[in-house]
Structure formats: C-alpha cells, structure tokens
Write a protein that holds these residues in place. Structure first.
Motif, PDB file in Angstrom:
ATOM      1  N   TYR A  61       0.827  -1.211   0.000  1.00 10.45           N
ATOM      2  CA  TYR A  61       0.000   0.000   0.000  1.00 10.45           C
ATOM      3  C   TYR A  61       0.860   1.258   0.000  1.00 10.45           C
ATOM      4  CZ  TYR A  61      -3.207   3.567   1.750  1.00 10.45           C
ATOM      5  OH  TYR A  61      -3.930   4.716   1.901  1.00 10.45           O
ATOM      6  N   THR A 108      -0.146   9.599  -4.444  1.00 10.43           N
ATOM      7  CA  THR A 108      -0.526  10.680  -3.548  1.00 10.43           C
ATOM      8  C   THR A 108       0.682  11.533  -3.209  1.00 10.43           C
ATOM      9  OG1 THR A 108      -1.457  11.207  -1.377  1.00 10.43           O
ATOM     10  CG2 THR A 108      -0.172   9.196  -1.532  1.00 10.43           C
ATOM     11  N   LEU A 161       0.491   9.745   4.173  1.00 11.02           N
ATOM     12  CA  LEU A 161      -0.005   8.493   3.606  1.00 11.02           C
ATOM     13  C   LEU A 161       1.127   7.606   3.109  1.00 11.02           C
ATOM     14  CD1 LEU A 161      -3.146   9.715   1.621  1.00 11.02           C
ATOM     15  CD2 LEU A 161      -3.047   8.640   3.875  1.00 11.02           C
ATOM     16  N   ILE A 162       2.348   8.056   3.263  1.00  8.74           N
ATOM     17  CA  ILE A 162       3.514   7.263   2.846  1.00  8.74           C
ATOM     18  C   ILE A 162       4.339   6.863   4.048  1.00  8.74           C
ATOM     19  CG2 ILE A 162       5.627   7.296   1.477  1.00  8.74           C
ATOM     20  CD1 ILE A 162       4.237   9.259  -0.392  1.00  8.74           C
ATOM     21  N   ASN A 178       1.164   4.180  -3.004  1.00  8.45           N
ATOM     22  CA  ASN A 178       0.994   5.617  -2.831  1.00  8.45           C
ATOM     23  C   ASN A 178       2.165   6.398  -3.413  1.00  8.45           C
ATOM     24  OD1 ASN A 178      -1.436   5.266  -1.544  1.00  8.45           O
ATOM     25  ND2 ASN A 178      -0.582   5.376   0.521  1.00  8.45           N
TER      26      ASN A 178
END
Length: 240
Positions: free
Chosen positions: A111, A120, A125-126, A115
């Motif tokens: 996931y 993104t 989010l990383i 990203n």
C-alpha cells in the motif's frame, strides 16, 4: 504532486525481503524436520531417523504406515495434549500468528509503495504505512524467533518428549540434532527483521517552501547589486 519514486528504492527491496522472509516462515511452519531424532532400534523406525515438527512426528517404517504417507508413519501433535512440550505448543501458536502478522506487514508495504508510485503527494499516507509495515514485520519476526530459539535450545540440551504409545516413538533418542525446519525459519526471521528496519527508516525528502519563495527576491537583490535598474513601467503594471 511531488515525484517520490526515487526515494523508495530501499523500501522496494525491503518488500522483496519481507515477501521471501514471510514465505520461508510459512514453509518452516509446515516442515516436520524441526528436531531430528537418531535411534539405534530399527524394528519400528526402519531408517533409524525420526522427525519431530510443530504439528506432527513422523518416521519411515515398513511395519507401521499412515494412510496417505506411503511408507511414512505420522501422528499429529495436538496443542491440548498433556505430553506436548511447551516449546512445540508455543511454535504452533506463535508461528501461525507470525505468518498472519507478516502477511499484514507485506500488505502495508504494498500500500505504501502504491501511494509513492501511483498516487498521492501526502507524506502522511507514505511515512505512516511504511512505519506500520516495519513494525508488523518486526513483530512477526519476534513471534517466530521465540519458538525457533526455544526448540533450538531443547535440541542442544537433548530434551526428550514423552510420546503416547500410538506414536510408536522411542522414550528417548540416542541423539538428536537441529533440523532444516529451524534453519529455514531462522533465515525467514532474519529477512523479516532486515525488511522491518528498512521500512521504518524511510524518510521523505524535505522541501522548504520559504526557501523556494525567497528565490525571486534574492534574484532581484543580486541583479541590483550587479548594477541593474528597476523598470518603472513594470512596477506601475504591478500596482494595477
């Protein structure tokens, strides 16, 4: 969106290591060669070698054969049996949990890389998925390391297991050695530790907006120092 693919080469390698480590852990869970017993009485154990794994004990025999195993006699070791030693009971529980937690860690790594490569610009989010993936991989490694080391110590100390009569196992082996199951599990655990550390070490590049905003002002100042003059027409258009 900021291009960050060049910042995650190490984490891409960590995902590969985590996948290999998780696979080896799952393979070790199913192997019967955790503890290799050597016996001199070959009346029942024809080859003189018996294997004790996490889930079952087996040996080659020409007189006692289990259905589906051809010339091999196997009996399953239950977690609730009174004879089951604590190191094997711990292996049944912790190794299975390690496989599940390691799978979650691999999913988190996929996931986070998705990203970066596809999507993104939000650093939260990383970084957070990478940290969670690393923590899960390290947790899976600890879970598998406990029963592996415990069984390794039992072999080195030549501990025996009081199997019931239906197992057809001797009261004690003449000698025993560490089997390939522990070796495979150890390699998988080391790979999971390395991958977990690499996931947790990810750092996104720092870009200062203040520095970027000050570039035009610095250029104007430098041009003035070089002897340039302001254009009144350009300044009057700016005030409109």
């Amino acid at each position: 969106m900021t291009y960050l693919a060049h910042t995650a080469h190490a984490q891409l390698a960590a995902l590969w290591l985590a996948c290999v480590g998780w696979t080896l852990t799952a393979v070790a869970l199913g192997l019967i060669q955790w503890r290799v017993w050597l016996v001199s009485d070959r009346e029942v154990i024809s080859s003189g070698v018996a294997w004790v794994g996490v889930w079952r004990a087996c040996f080659n025999s020409h007189t006692h054969v289990s259905p589906g195993f051809r010339v091999m006699h196997c009996r399953y070791i239950s977690l609730t049996e009174a004879f089951t030693p604590p190191e094997i009971a711990a292996g049944q529980v912790l190794m299975l949990l390690s496989v599940l937690v390691g799978l979650s860690g691999n999913a988190g790594g996929v996931y986070a890389l998705k990203n970066i490569y596809f999507g993104t610009g939000k650093s939260s989010l990383i970084r957070l998925p990478f940290f969670i993936s690393g923590a899960l991989c390290l947790l899976a490694a600890v879970m598998s390391l406990i029963p592996l080391l415990w069984n390794l110590i039992s072999v080195v100390a030549n501990h025996t297991i009081e199997f019931p009569p239906e197992f057809k196992m001797p009261p004690a082996p003449d000698s025993q050695r560490v089997g390939s199951g522990i070796g495979v599990g150890m390699v998988g655990t080391v790979l999971m530790i390395v991958s977990g550390i690499m996931f947790c070490m990810y750092r996104s590049p720092v870009r200062s907006r203040q520095l970027d905003a000050s570039v035009p002002a610095q250029s104007v100042t430098e041009s003035r120092r070089a002897g340039g003059e302001d254009n009144p027409a350009f300044e009057s258009q700016e005030h409109l």
